[in-house]
Design an enzyme around this catalytic site. Sequence first.
Site, PDB file in Angstrom:
ATOM      1  N   ASP A 113      -2.659  -7.225  -5.999  1.00 19.25           N
ATOM      2  CA  ASP A 113      -3.788  -7.140  -5.085  1.00 19.25           C
ATOM      3  C   ASP A 113      -3.403  -7.963  -3.860  1.00 19.25           C
ATOM      4  O   ASP A 113      -3.211  -9.181  -3.954  1.00 19.25           O
ATOM      5  CB  ASP A 113      -5.033  -7.724  -5.768  1.00 19.25           C
ATOM      6  CG  ASP A 113      -6.267  -7.749  -4.871  1.00 19.25           C
ATOM      7  OD1 ASP A 113      -6.136  -7.538  -3.655  1.00 19.25           O
ATOM      8  OD2 ASP A 113      -7.358  -8.014  -5.396  1.00 19.25           O
ATOM      9  N   VAL A 114      -3.274  -7.313  -2.694  1.00 17.58           N
ATOM     10  CA  VAL A 114      -2.763  -8.026  -1.525  1.00 17.58           C
ATOM     11  C   VAL A 114      -3.706  -9.120  -1.042  1.00 17.58           C
ATOM     12  O   VAL A 114      -3.288  -9.973  -0.244  1.00 17.58           O
ATOM     13  CB  VAL A 114      -2.433  -7.061  -0.371  1.00 17.58           C
ATOM     14  CG1 VAL A 114      -1.312  -6.111  -0.762  1.00 17.58           C
ATOM     15  CG2 VAL A 114      -3.670  -6.302   0.099  1.00 17.58           C
TER      16      VAL A 114
ATOM     17  N   ARG B 219       0.858   5.883  -2.107  1.00 19.35           N
ATOM     18  CA  ARG B 219       0.564   7.233  -1.623  1.00 19.35           C
ATOM     19  C   ARG B 219       0.359   7.194  -0.110  1.00 19.35           C
ATOM     20  O   ARG B 219       0.378   6.135   0.501  1.00 19.35           O
ATOM     21  CB  ARG B 219      -0.686   7.787  -2.307  1.00 19.35           C
ATOM     22  CG  ARG B 219      -1.922   6.941  -2.078  1.00 19.35           C
ATOM     23  CD  ARG B 219      -3.142   7.452  -2.820  1.00 19.35           C
ATOM     24  NE  ARG B 219      -2.920   7.373  -4.262  1.00 19.35           N
ATOM     25  CZ  ARG B 219      -3.121   6.271  -4.979  1.00 19.35           C
ATOM     26  NH1 ARG B 219      -3.515   5.152  -4.391  1.00 19.35           N
ATOM     27  NH2 ARG B 219      -2.911   6.259  -6.279  1.00 19.35           N
TER      28      ARG B 219
ATOM     29  N   TYR C 244     -14.341  -3.448   9.160  1.00 12.78           N
ATOM     30  CA  TYR C 244     -13.025  -2.846   9.384  1.00 12.78           C
ATOM     31  C   TYR C 244     -12.525  -3.137  10.801  1.00 12.78           C
ATOM     32  O   TYR C 244     -11.380  -3.545  11.002  1.00 12.78           O
ATOM     33  CB  TYR C 244     -13.119  -1.341   9.145  1.00 12.78           C
ATOM     34  CG  TYR C 244     -11.826  -0.583   9.308  1.00 12.78           C
ATOM     35  CD1 TYR C 244     -10.800  -0.711   8.378  1.00 12.78           C
ATOM     36  CD2 TYR C 244     -11.641   0.282  10.379  1.00 12.78           C
ATOM     37  CE1 TYR C 244      -9.611   0.001   8.520  1.00 12.78           C
ATOM     38  CE2 TYR C 244     -10.466   0.997  10.526  1.00 12.78           C
ATOM     39  CZ  TYR C 244      -9.457   0.857   9.595  1.00 12.78           C
ATOM     40  OH  TYR C 244      -8.282   1.568   9.748  1.00 12.78           O
TER      41      TYR C 244
ATOM     42  N   GLY D 230       0.818  -1.210   0.000  1.00  8.52           N
ATOM     43  CA  GLY D 230       0.000   0.000   0.000  1.00  8.52           C
ATOM     44  C   GLY D 230       0.846   1.252   0.000  1.00  8.52           C
ATOM     45  O   GLY D 230       0.562   2.214   0.718  1.00  8.52           O
ATOM     46  N   ALA D 231       1.890   1.272  -0.831  1.00  9.32           N
ATOM     47  CA  ALA D 231       2.904   2.321  -0.758  1.00  9.32           C
ATOM     48  C   ALA D 231       2.835   3.331  -1.886  1.00  9.32           C
ATOM     49  O   ALA D 231       3.762   4.116  -2.072  1.00  9.32           O
ATOM     50  CB  ALA D 231       4.297   1.689  -0.720  1.00  9.32           C
TER      51      ALA D 231
ATOM     52  N   SER E 187      -5.288  -0.151  13.637  1.00  9.56           N
ATOM     53  CA  SER E 187      -5.991   1.114  13.817  1.00  9.56           C
ATOM     54  C   SER E 187      -6.554   1.186  15.228  1.00  9.56           C
ATOM     55  O   SER E 187      -6.867   0.155  15.849  1.00  9.56           O
ATOM     56  CB  SER E 187      -7.136   1.234  12.806  1.00  9.56           C
ATOM     57  OG  SER E 187      -7.985   2.314  13.119  1.00  9.56           O
TER      58      SER E 187
ATOM     59  N   ALA F 274     -11.460  -6.708  11.215  1.00 10.08           N
ATOM     60  CA  ALA F 274     -10.153  -6.954  10.613  1.00 10.08           C
ATOM     61  C   ALA F 274      -9.031  -6.406  11.475  1.00 10.08           C
ATOM     62  O   ALA F 274      -7.986  -7.060  11.647  1.00 10.08           O
ATOM     63  CB  ALA F 274     -10.101  -6.332   9.217  1.00 10.08           C
TER      64      ALA F 274
END
Length: 255
Positions: A65-66, A18, A156, A15-16, A144, A159
């Site tokens: 796609d991870v 941005r 979310y 996810g690098a 998070s 996860a």
Amino acid sequence: MTPTTHVQRTAVVTGAARGIGAAVARRLAGDGLAVGVIDLDETDCGDTVEALTSAGGAAPAVAADVSDEAAVTAAVVRIAAASGPPTVLVCNAGIGPRADLVDMTAQQWDTVLGINLSGPFFAARAVCPHMVTASWGRIVIMSSSSAVGDAGRVDYTGAEVGLIGFTKSLALQLGPHGVTANAIAPDFVVSDMTRASARRLGLSFEEFRHRAEQSIPVGRVGLPDDITHTDSFLVSPGAGFVSGQVIYVADGPVD
């Protein structure tokens, strides 16, 4: 275990393209690591790769796609072939759409867990053999503060809680091999995700940010560099006695 001079310090950051992921990649390159980046579209990583090249730490940018196990494995193989076996992994890729429970589709649930939870599993499994061989490694999982609960995002939150348990289990399993695993759990950080939250509320990001700052004890929201400072430490040789921890990069206590 103290690393020896032969340890290859190649990092993989997912996810690098941005935001926080790009900031982390730039910081690690500045710290002297070769950094391979993974995102959905290789061309979207152009700015990140240019910054890494300028810092002398460029490794391949690979489209993957991870949530796709084969794609993640192939991406790690490509990075290892170009820049050496990776011994640092930062799992940053994630999404956080919002929907009430009764409106949330099974597809949304599967997509969020596939990217946010399965993605780090696939990446860690692909990278950890290199770390075990080197008897040294660093894994950082981006979770998070929403792991403690977030109305409207049960997918979310589920996860993120899973990531914390996953990280602690990694620390237990890989610790004897000289590998640490930690999670970073940010609160409000300027990012694509918080900008999307502002749009959902019909607010400009400036107004959304201002409202958030009114309730933040330190008087400001988080910035990507607040994450990179923590990441830089956790992947360093000096963090060898820090493992299985959740570091809340937050403005105050997280309940």
